[in-house]
Design an enzyme around this catalytic site. Structure first.
Site, PDB file in Angstrom:
ATOM      1  N   SER A 192     -12.659  43.953  43.939  1.00  0.00           N
ATOM      2  CA  SER A 192     -13.259  44.505  44.891  1.00  0.00           C
ATOM      3  C   SER A 192     -13.104  46.092  44.944  1.00  0.00           C
ATOM      4  O   SER A 192     -13.301  46.812  44.049  1.00  0.00           O
ATOM      5  CB  SER A 192     -13.306  43.920  46.361  1.00  0.00           C
ATOM      6  OG  SER A 192     -14.261  44.270  46.891  1.00  0.00           O
ATOM      7  N   ASP A 405     -21.590  36.370  43.791  1.00  0.00           N
ATOM      8  CA  ASP A 405     -20.860  37.416  44.635  1.00  0.00           C
ATOM      9  C   ASP A 405     -21.556  37.535  45.840  1.00  0.00           C
ATOM     10  O   ASP A 405     -22.559  38.165  45.928  1.00  0.00           O
ATOM     11  CB  ASP A 405     -20.346  38.721  44.084  1.00  0.00           C
ATOM     12  CG  ASP A 405     -19.392  39.406  44.648  1.00  0.00           C
ATOM     13  OD1 ASP A 405     -19.671  39.630  45.966  1.00  0.00           O
ATOM     14  OD2 ASP A 405     -18.519  39.926  44.060  1.00  0.00           O
ATOM     15  N   HIS A 445     -17.239  36.372  45.862  1.00  0.00           N
ATOM     16  CA  HIS A 445     -16.572  37.639  45.842  1.00  0.00           C
ATOM     17  C   HIS A 445     -15.081  37.471  45.470  1.00  0.00           C
ATOM     18  O   HIS A 445     -14.371  37.106  46.276  1.00  0.00           O
ATOM     19  CB  HIS A 445     -16.965  38.344  47.292  1.00  0.00           C
ATOM     20  CG  HIS A 445     -16.338  39.716  47.206  1.00  0.00           C
ATOM     21  ND1 HIS A 445     -16.772  40.779  46.214  1.00  0.00           N
ATOM     22  CD2 HIS A 445     -15.446  40.428  47.962  1.00  0.00           C
ATOM     23  CE1 HIS A 445     -16.305  41.768  46.332  1.00  0.00           C
ATOM     24  NE2 HIS A 445     -15.315  41.942  47.426  1.00  0.00           N
TER      25      HIS A 445
END
Ligand SMILES: *[C@@H]1O[C@H](CO)[C@@H](O)[C@H](O)[C@H]1NC(C)=O
Ligand SMILES: *[C@@H]1O[C@H](CO)[C@@H](O)[C@H](O)[C@H]1NC(C)=O
Ligand SMILES: *[C@@H]1O[C@H](CO)[C@@H](O)[C@H](O)[C@H]1NC(C)=O
Ligand SMILES: *[C@@H]1O[C@H](CO)[C@@H](O)[C@H](O)[C@H]1NC(C)=O
Ligand SMILES: *[C@@H]1O[C@H](CO)[C@@H](O)[C@H](O)[C@H]1NC(C)=O
Ligand SMILES: *[C@@H]1O[C@H](CO)[C@@H](O)[C@H](O)[C@H]1NC(C)=O
Ligand SMILES: *[C@@H]1O[C@H](CO)[C@@H](O)[C@H](O)[C@H]1NC(C)=O
Ligand SMILES: *[C@@H]1O[C@H](CO)[C@@H](O)[C@H](O)[C@H]1NC(C)=O
Ligand SMILES: [Ca+2]
Length: 541
Positions: A192, A405, A445
């Protein structure tokens, strides 16, 4: 006689080994406690220096609550050092080094997430348990808001790139001081925001790492922030008449997404293997007539869902940021479509772009997008068109992105890949020499989801129940590539029953290197050999 003789010898050997072990433990402990970090890191302030035996449940009483990391089980014997290191007259980083007793000679830097402020202790534990001298930092501020960046570009600069670089240069010096030997190879792993940090490092400090794992990378950061901010004006607030509740996203809409797209890959398993071929039509859920039920969408709601799944465009139609991929709605509804400002975007505009805590997220529009892009605070953008220097000195990078995601659309990483192809005038096989991107089907995610998502990617998913070998573990794959030249063709992910390794494996899949697509051949779809990585036919190779 003979057997008791051997018993005595065996006991003596065991006792000796134990003594040697005990002696080296106390040596290691003494060496740890004698470390003088200020000799190596100017102006640093030491906050912790301790020997931590493996198995300790370490607590962090001073760690801010919003980081949600009050404790961490340490897997192996380490020397733990924490420092405060200044980065300017008005900014500093909190730095941690976890130096394992059983050191492989390798160094590992870990990243951050969101708009943190939070050391990933779980990654420090993971890296050090695999023999890496592992370092982390708070990325220049504490906690999960950007308030510390208000009227302080130094804190923003730390967040954008400086904290990571400071952490690496400091960490390498301390590793060398501690073991009296420089690390043999330097690695990075993050997801991320952490994925973005890794790519930024490859761009501006190509010597910092020999190998980088950049998961679900938050690249093109300014536009990512705007894309995320764009949902609140689309969904309206929770109290608006056509607001779509989390319940409706979870059940009605997600089920319709699966109804339309799960089977496109030939297997009904809740996993959309390649969401790029899912052309989702929310019209299928339109109420027939003026009914007001939870089983269908009003015409306005159909439009909302369409806009949510559309690319984010400028007035002239140019792409700002790609569309959200279908399949992510259950968790996307909790944050991005929650009918309230998305906190990371809200903070960024309030405290960084406009320095105005009264900025109102419901008024977000394309002018704000342009303002954020033009300002590019701390040069955070991270959209390199070339990583030629990193490549030329032998750097290797593995990127991956969950195909469901819920925070950063997985469609952005192929876009980045294509951007690099064009910028470096490379073919995919040329890019493959140093940069490989794996699409992880059924992963949300950075971790979790219905797919085979456990890859040794850290973030608490660590290496739960999987061996530290290149085929199953993305960090081990990177090490094999850097040190042995063995580049990964696929990464095999694992899904445990109820995500609990003690219950056994429910599914494994060998995720393909972009632009190949995992294609079902037949047989038990929970086994990797039932699939093959084939060209999509829609992408020019
Ligand atoms: C260390 O602190 C001194 C005195 O505050 C300052 O002059 C110097 O620039 C600092 N050095 C570094 C490397 O931060
Ligand atoms: C570690 O300690 C905390 C309390 O300090 C406790 O809540 C947690 O369950 C412990 N974890 C383990 C794995 O023992
Ligand atoms: C951040 O928290 C650490 C404790 O985890 C503390 O030592 C440090 O001073 C804090 N930094 C700032 C800038 O508040
Ligand atoms: C929505 O309505 C509830 C109760 O009517 C109220 O408490 C809440 O503040 C409202 N939320 C927003 C974002 O307007
Ligand atoms: C549906 O009916 C409920 C209760 O009668 C009302 O509160 C809600 O606003 C209506 N929703 C739509 C989309 O018309
Ligand atoms: C933000 O703007 C909206 C629309 O103009 C308004 O309804 C809302 O009250 C404002 N919120 C705040 C906190 O000022
Ligand atoms: C190292 O490379 C050799 C030859 O390419 C290969 O056979 C071997 O499996 C590799 N070992 C590791 C640990 O990657
Ligand atoms: C399919 O493979 C999975 C994972 O190896 C296994 O648990 C399952 O029993 C297999 N199913 C059948 C029908 O063989
Ligand atoms: Ca499927």
């Amino acid at each position: 006689m003979a057997s008791s003789y051997y018993f005595v010898i065996a006991t003596l050997v065991a006792t000796c080994l134990h003594v040697i072990n005990a002696a080296s433990t106390s040596d290691f402990q003494a060496k740890c406690l004698s470390l003088k970090p200020r000799q190596y890191i100017r102006n640093s302030t030491r906050t912790v220096l301790e020997y931590v035996p493996g198995g300790t449940n370490l607590t962090f009483p001073d760690n801010v609550a919003s980081c949600s990391r009050p404790n961490q089980v340490v897997a192996s014997d380490i020397c733990r050092l924490a420092l405060s290191i200044p980065t300017s007259h008005r900014s500093s980083i909190t730095f941690e080094a976890w130096l394992p007793r059983d050191w492989t000679g390798r160094f590992l830097g870990t990243g951050n997430g969101g708009i943190d402020g939070c050391i990933k202790y779980e990654d420090l534990a993971y890296g050090s348990s695999q023999g890496f001298a592992t370092v982390g930092s708070n990325n220049g501020h504490n906690g999960t808001t950007a308030i510390a960046m208000l009227n302080n570009l130094d804190v923003t600069t730390d967040f954008a790139w400086r904290s990571l670089h400071k952490m690496v240069t400091s960490g390498k010096k301390l590793t060398k001081a501690f073991y009296q030997k420089s690390p043999t190879k330097s690695y990075y792993m993050g997801c991320s925001l952490g994925g973005r940090q890794g790519i930024k490092a490859a761009e501006i400090f190509p010597h910092d790492f020999d190998g980088i794992v950049a998961g679900s990378p938050a690249v093109d950061f300014n536009n990512l922030v705007s894309w995320r901010a764009s949902f609140f004006p689309i969904t309206g607030s929770v109290n608006s008449s056509n607001f779509i509740t989390a319940d409706t996203w979870d059940t009605l809409i997600h089920n319709e997404v699966l109804n339309q797209c799960d089977g496109l890959d030939g297997v009904l398993d809740g996993i959309i293997e390649d969401p790029t071929i899912c052309s989702f039509r929310p019209e299928a859920m339109a109420c027939s007539g003026p009914t007001n039920t939870t089983d269908c969408l009003t015409p306005t709601q159909v439009e909302i869902v369409k806009r949510v799944f559309s690319p984010f465009l400028r007035e002239d139609g140019e792409l700002i940021y790609p569309a959200m991929q279908p399949g992510s709605e259950i968790y996307a509804a909790e944050k991005l479509y929650a009918g309230a400002p998305f906190s990371y975007s809200d903070d960024w505009f309030k405290y960084v772009v406009y320095s105005n805590p009264n900025w109102n997220a419901s008024t977000f529009n394309l002018k704000d997008t342009a303002a954020a892009e033009a300002l590019n605070p701390g040069d955070i953008q991270t959209w390199p068109s070339s990583l030629a220097t990193f490549q030329s000195i032998g750097g290797k990078m593995i990127s991956f992105h969950g195909q469901q995601d819920n925070q950063i659309t997985s469609f952005n990483t192929p876009r980045f890949y294509d951007h690099l192809l064009r910028g470096m005038r490379a073919t995919t096989s040329e890019l493959d020499e140093f940069f490989r991107f794996f699409r992880i089907s059924g992963m949300y995610h950075c971790n979790s989801g219905p797919g085979a998502w456990v890859l040794g990617q850290g973030g608490g998913a660590s290496a739960k129940g999987i061996p530290f070998v290149p085929q199953n573990n993305v960090l081990a794959a990177l090490v094999a590539w850097v040190e042995n030249g063995t580049a990964p063709e696929t990464i095999t992910g694992t899904k445990f029953k109820n995500d609990d390794p003690t219950q056994g494996i429910s599914l494994q899949r060998s995720h393909c290197k972009y632009p190949l697509r995992n294609t079902y051949l037949g047989g038990n779809s929970s086994r990797p050999e039932s699939w093959a990585c084939l060209p999509t036919g829609t992408i020019e190779l």
